[in-house]
Design a protein around this motif. Sequence first.
Motif, PDB file in Angstrom:
ATOM      1  N   LYS A 116       0.969  -1.237   0.080  1.00 14.76           N
ATOM      2  CA  LYS A 116       0.055  -0.064   0.256  1.00 14.76           C
ATOM      3  C   LYS A 116       0.460   1.259   0.230  1.00 14.76           C
ATOM      4  O   LYS A 116       0.698   2.709  -0.103  1.00 14.76           O
ATOM      5  CB  LYS A 116      -0.883   0.036   1.387  1.00 14.76           C
ATOM      6  N   ALA A 117       2.193   0.851   0.280  1.00 11.80           N
ATOM      7  CA  ALA A 117       3.499   2.134  -0.373  1.00 11.80           C
ATOM      8  C   ALA A 117       3.304   3.423  -1.058  1.00 11.80           C
ATOM      9  O   ALA A 117       3.225   4.279  -1.373  1.00 11.80           O
ATOM     10  CB  ALA A 117       4.198   1.948   0.300  1.00 11.80           C
ATOM     11  N   GLU A 118       2.952   2.696  -2.342  1.00 14.42           N
ATOM     12  CA  GLU A 118       2.572   3.134  -3.194  1.00 14.42           C
ATOM     13  C   GLU A 118       3.769   3.939  -4.053  1.00 14.42           C
ATOM     14  O   GLU A 118       5.242   3.295  -4.187  1.00 14.42           O
ATOM     15  CB  GLU A 118       1.517   4.760  -3.007  1.00 14.42           C
ATOM     16  N   ARG A 119       3.670   5.945  -3.724  1.00 15.85           N
ATOM     17  CA  ARG A 119       5.558   5.864  -4.048  1.00 15.85           C
ATOM     18  C   ARG A 119       6.195   6.324  -3.225  1.00 15.85           C
ATOM     19  O   ARG A 119       7.636   6.143  -3.416  1.00 15.85           O
ATOM     20  CB  ARG A 119       5.393   7.068  -4.808  1.00 15.85           C
ATOM     21  N   LEU A 120       5.733   5.672  -1.769  1.00 15.24           N
ATOM     22  CA  LEU A 120       7.229   5.897  -0.812  1.00 15.24           C
ATOM     23  C   LEU A 120       7.990   4.377  -0.890  1.00 15.24           C
ATOM     24  O   LEU A 120       8.663   3.825  -0.586  1.00 15.24           O
ATOM     25  CB  LEU A 120       5.879   5.918   0.583  1.00 15.24           C
ATOM     26  N   THR A 121       7.273   3.258  -1.432  1.00 11.79           N
ATOM     27  CA  THR A 121       8.052   2.029  -1.748  1.00 11.79           C
ATOM     28  C   THR A 121       9.700   2.155  -2.164  1.00 11.79           C
ATOM     29  O   THR A 121      10.010   1.086  -1.790  1.00 11.79           O
ATOM     30  CB  THR A 121       7.115   1.330  -3.207  1.00 11.79           C
ATOM     31  N   PRO A 122       9.719   2.474  -2.885  1.00 15.34           N
ATOM     32  CA  PRO A 122      11.131   2.282  -3.310  1.00 15.34           C
ATOM     33  C   PRO A 122      12.432   2.322  -2.219  1.00 15.34           C
ATOM     34  O   PRO A 122      13.072   1.888  -2.083  1.00 15.34           O
ATOM     35  CB  PRO A 122      11.719   3.166  -4.767  1.00 15.34           C
ATOM     36  N   LEU A 123      11.723   3.490  -1.226  1.00 17.85           N
ATOM     37  CA  LEU A 123      13.003   4.407   0.139  1.00 17.85           C
ATOM     38  C   LEU A 123      12.577   3.660   1.144  1.00 17.85           C
ATOM     39  O   LEU A 123      13.257   2.473   1.660  1.00 17.85           O
ATOM     40  CB  LEU A 123      12.522   6.136   0.173  1.00 17.85           C
TER      41      LEU A 123
END
Length: 498
Positions: free
Chosen positions: A237-244
Amino acid sequence: MLVESRRIRDRYRLLEPIGGGAMGTVWRAQDEMLGRTVAIKELLLPHDHDEHRTEEAKNRAMREARIAARLQHSHAITVFAVLEEEDRPWLVMEYLPSKSFAVLVGEEPVSVDDAIRIGAQISSALAGAHRAGIVHRDVKPANILVSEDGTAKITDFGISRAIGDVKLTATGEIAGTPAYLAPEVARGEDADFAADVFSLGATLYAAVEGQSPYGTADNPIALLYKASSGEIEPPTKAERLTPLLLRMLATDPAERPSMDEVEQELRALLSDAEPGESVLAATVPEAEVADVPAAVPTVPATVAVPPPPPPPGEVAAVSPGARKGMIAVGAGAALLCVAVVVAILLVVRQKAPQDNAAPPAASQPPASASVTPSPSASPTPAPSSASTTTPPPTSTPVSPVSATKNAAQALSAYYALLPGNPAEAWKLLTDHFKSSRGQTYDTYTRFWGRYKSVEASNVKEIGANKVTARVLYDGGQGENDTFTMVQVNGVWMIDSQG
């Protein structure tokens, strides 16, 4: 003794308990000398050990508290004084009417935007602490306070570990929870800067996913085992936060970013966030010059109702004359932009088709959760007024993508354009994708400018217009993503991700 009559050092009058836990009780108190409200933490020492070990714990707690008292940062609770009273340490701290992040997460789901806002503020305090050589050692939702206006502050620098919290005791019992421990710390190694990075990543993961990255377990020993092995459940569910998040939660401490890098990336994600209402409305100030953050043990106070965000676009005290001038300048700028765009389109039409071809460039980490490319079904809209970079004319995308025969090839070709050719890659995002992410060409290029390489491997179609791929950012830990592809004028474009 009545609470109303209880005093510490004949100066601080205890008013009421406002929180507590394994480490002790936090009181709202009155500093009668300075006439201000403070928070006082009464640290409880372990009584299951001999007198010598209890004394050691007290000395460690006093030492860590004095270190915290030297720190000053706008996103860390300030320690005003460290006292020894009734044979135990007391911390006199800044009083912040607030709720803990743990309480907020428990009340309702936290959006990715809210998690980024909180993370950006807390990482700035932790980055300052790390520059000063100080490790927090117990970053978790319960040690983050969020005030009514959305300001977040970290508490309890070093205190929990100093008195033996969050560890496996000699009797085999676990004090505290291992849910946010870095793998190396769960294995018994000393916590360092990289451990703080992992714990902050685990905190943000829990905020958006609703559980620890190690999952849930009724048996704390089982949870500790998972933590020691570094087995995390990939975020969904982290969307654009996923890579970091994936980089912060790397099992190997050497593969995690520094806290300075975490702060920078969270600020960049914050600037890319879509406008909209948020429970945690505060924005993060620019990076603080002070190289030492203050952090103190504090338990959430009882009052804090998230306020509605201010009306978008509100400008303070603009005179009628100034407003007319602003309108005139804006109108002139708009006319100039129209003229420039028309001129560019005329020049482009006169160029040979091969002049628009963009050779594949070195790959760059996709904004997997942050700026996932999405194709544009129609000419790319001009950037918002806040954007200063004019996007390239959105004609039909050109090679190598135009030559692709299927959606999987198109996705591979998209990543081949990045980071060297964001202008052509931008053309492969649909208007639907851009609007769903609040994306402009300016924020898109700034995002990709932060990366050196990206690699999409194991690209395959899994259904109608659905493609999966493992995306590797800057040679680090990869993640699996799913993309929805659509055809526009015969060219495959990215319409959604996740």
